[in-house]
Enzyme design. Structure first.
Site, mmCIF file in Angstrom:
data_model
loop_
_atom_site.group_PDB
_atom_site.id
_atom_site.type_symbol
_atom_site.label_atom_id
_atom_site.label_comp_id
_atom_site.label_asym_id
_atom_site.label_seq_id
_atom_site.Cartn_x
_atom_site.Cartn_y
_atom_site.Cartn_z
ATOM 1 N N ARG A 15 -1.679 -0.034 -3.388
ATOM 2 C CA ARG A 15 -1.416 1.107 -4.256
ATOM 3 C C ARG A 15 0.091 1.292 -4.454
ATOM 4 O O ARG A 15 0.910 0.684 -3.765
ATOM 5 C CB ARG A 15 -2.023 2.376 -3.648
ATOM 6 C CG ARG A 15 -3.525 2.421 -3.652
ATOM 7 C CD ARG A 15 -4.068 3.608 -2.870
ATOM 8 N NE ARG A 15 -3.861 3.464 -1.428
ATOM 9 C CZ ARG A 15 -4.225 4.359 -0.520
ATOM 10 N NH1 ARG A 15 -4.777 5.502 -0.912
ATOM 11 N NH2 ARG A 15 -4.019 4.143 0.758
ATOM 12 N N LYS A 75 1.519 5.542 1.438
ATOM 13 C CA LYS A 75 1.291 5.595 2.875
ATOM 14 C C LYS A 75 2.530 6.056 3.627
ATOM 15 O O LYS A 75 3.657 6.027 3.122
ATOM 16 C CB LYS A 75 0.851 4.225 3.396
ATOM 17 C CG LYS A 75 -0.518 3.796 2.895
ATOM 18 C CD LYS A 75 -1.609 4.808 3.242
ATOM 19 C CE LYS A 75 -1.912 4.857 4.723
ATOM 20 N NZ LYS A 75 -2.979 5.848 5.030
ATOM 21 N N TYR A 94 1.403 10.517 1.853
ATOM 22 C CA TYR A 94 0.473 10.742 2.960
ATOM 23 C C TYR A 94 1.211 10.464 4.268
ATOM 24 O O TYR A 94 1.901 9.438 4.388
ATOM 25 C CB TYR A 94 -0.728 9.790 2.858
ATOM 26 C CG TYR A 94 -1.695 10.121 1.767
ATOM 27 C CD1 TYR A 94 -2.381 11.324 1.759
ATOM 28 C CD2 TYR A 94 -1.945 9.214 0.735
ATOM 29 C CE1 TYR A 94 -3.288 11.628 0.750
ATOM 30 C CE2 TYR A 94 -2.850 9.508 -0.274
ATOM 31 C CZ TYR A 94 -3.522 10.714 -0.265
ATOM 32 O OH TYR A 94 -4.410 11.013 -1.257
ATOM 33 N N GLU A 118 -1.772 15.260 2.389
ATOM 34 C CA GLU A 118 -3.072 15.640 2.962
ATOM 35 C C GLU A 118 -3.143 17.086 3.424
ATOM 36 O O GLU A 118 -4.235 17.563 3.779
ATOM 37 C CB GLU A 118 -3.454 14.705 4.120
ATOM 38 C CG GLU A 118 -2.656 14.876 5.393
ATOM 39 C CD GLU A 118 -1.366 14.056 5.419
ATOM 40 O OE1 GLU A 118 -0.743 13.988 6.490
ATOM 41 O OE2 GLU A 118 -0.988 13.485 4.364
ATOM 42 N N ASP A 270 -7.556 7.683 9.684
ATOM 43 C CA ASP A 270 -6.177 8.108 9.424
ATOM 44 C C ASP A 270 -5.764 9.281 10.306
ATOM 45 O O ASP A 270 -4.582 9.472 10.594
ATOM 46 C CB ASP A 270 -5.996 8.506 7.957
ATOM 47 C CG ASP A 270 -5.659 7.322 7.068
ATOM 48 O OD1 ASP A 270 -5.152 6.326 7.592
ATOM 49 O OD2 ASP A 270 -5.916 7.397 5.861
#
Length: 370
Positions: A15, A75, A94, A118, A270
């Site tokens: 991504r 990430k 994130y 998140e 995660d």
């Protein structure tokens, strides 16, 4: 403001933090956008796409971190990236800090302002930047679980949908939120027997209405989980406590209740995972076996479908990214309490209580720092 988007370097993470559309929007708002060369390739976006949107292409991640006032990525920053963050810089990504003390301490030491996708909320108490990836991961969970059930992968050899004259497989989903509902939709579509457990009676009622009898809903407690484990071919862990470590819902001892070759898919990995025996894996080496039970614990499941995931994430993050760039983080968060909830770290101070509780680090309220 200068907004930078580096290429993701976590293994098998395809991504990218900004789409060309998001870059164009930022440029239209008067901001300068820096994109590392090749950052979008895994999601099907070329350097030319970004250049056409008005972004400037740079060769190295160092140029991004040295030049950008705000770094936008997918990430959590890896070790080499953590070293490049600096005081006063905004990181928008994130983070999943609760199970990651090393990253938390490095971010505190950097002096940056770290805003976690998140933990950003919406007016209904939902998690709008987590939801698109939860949808993706939830829909992937029965697919990956079905693959892991194949005998060649160590599974029991059960086809979830069955065939005429053969019972379908049994899928148990722990958690009826965004991930659980998405997983249920695909598992039901496969023809599996599906049971969803949750502790919210309104949510169970909603799922009952939505699926119109095509699955079973059940209140979640230890006895209910233990009763279902012996029948399950696939268990999907879909629980979430926003920003905090995931609760452990299946212990190692309880694996002994399951049939050999059954599969656990831990979508909560995660946040540390919801099975005691979970440990993070990668797309390259996604599964492992404990006591005869196959575990699938890939920590960036949506990265497998990078094009869909990038566009879905970009749609959700773009308005907040623009607000941060237009106003600066303090004013943007002062104007939007839901965005304020995303601030996890600022200038060496932890600002998210659930992370502090998980890691035994003192925290302060982000509002007190504006």
């Amino acid at each position: 403001m200068k907004i930078g988007c580096p290429k993701e370097i976590k293994p098998q993470e395809f991504r990218v933090g900004m789409t060309p559309n998001a870059a164009m929007e930022a440029v239209m708002h008067g901001h300068e956008v820096l994109i590392q060369s090749g950052a979008g390739e895994g999601a099907g976006f070329s350097d030319e796409d970004y250049a056409a949107a008005g972004a400037r292409i740079v060769e190295t991640a160092k140029e991004i971190y040295d030049g950008a006032d705000m770094v936008v990525k997918v990430k959590e920053p890896q070790k080499d990236e953590l070293k490049m963050l600096r005081e006063g810089q905004i990181l928008f990504a994130y983070l999943h800090l609760a199970p990651d003390p090393d990253q938390t301490r490095a971010l505190l030491a950097s002096g940056c302002t770290a805003i976690a996708y998140e933990t950003v909320t919406d007016k209904n108490g939902g998690l709008p930047l987590l939801a698109p990836m939860s949808e993706v991961a939830g829909r992937l969970a029965p697919q990956t679980g079905s693959w892991a059930l194949q005998k060649a992968n160590g599974g029991s050899g059960v086809l979830l949908g069955g065939v005429p004259g053969v019972r379908p497989g049994s899928v148990v989903i722990l958690g009826g939120g965004v991930v659980g509902a998405a997983a249920a939709r695909v598992a039901v579509g496969m023809g599996a027997n599906v049971t969803v457990l949750d502790r919210s009676l309104p949510r169970l009622s909603y799922l009952d209405d939505m699926f119109m009898g095509r699955l079973v809903t059940q209140y979640s407690d230890k006895a209910a989980v233990e009763a279902l484990l012996p029948t399950a071919d696939l268990v999907v862990g879909a629980v979430l406590v926003a920003g905090a470590a995931a609760p452990k819902l299946v212990s190692r001892e309880q694996l002994g209740l399951m049939k050999p070759g059954s599969v656990l898919v831990d979508v909560a990995i995660d946040q540390g995972g919801c099975f005691e025996t979970s440990k993070a894996t990668t797309h390259q080496d996604p599964i492992f076996e404990v006591d005869g039970i196959i575990h699938y614990c890939v920590a960036n499941m949506p990265g497998a479908v990078a094009r869909t995931s990038t566009i879905g994430l970009g749609n959700a993050t773009m308005p907040l990214m623009i607000a941060l760039a237009d106003k600066g983080w303090k004013q943007a968060c002062a104007d939007d309490a839901n965005l304020m909830n995303g601030v996890n770290i600022h200038a060496g101070q932890l600002t998210y209580a659930a992370v502090g509780e998980a890691l035994n680090i003192e925290s302060v309220k982000a509002e007190s720092l504006i």
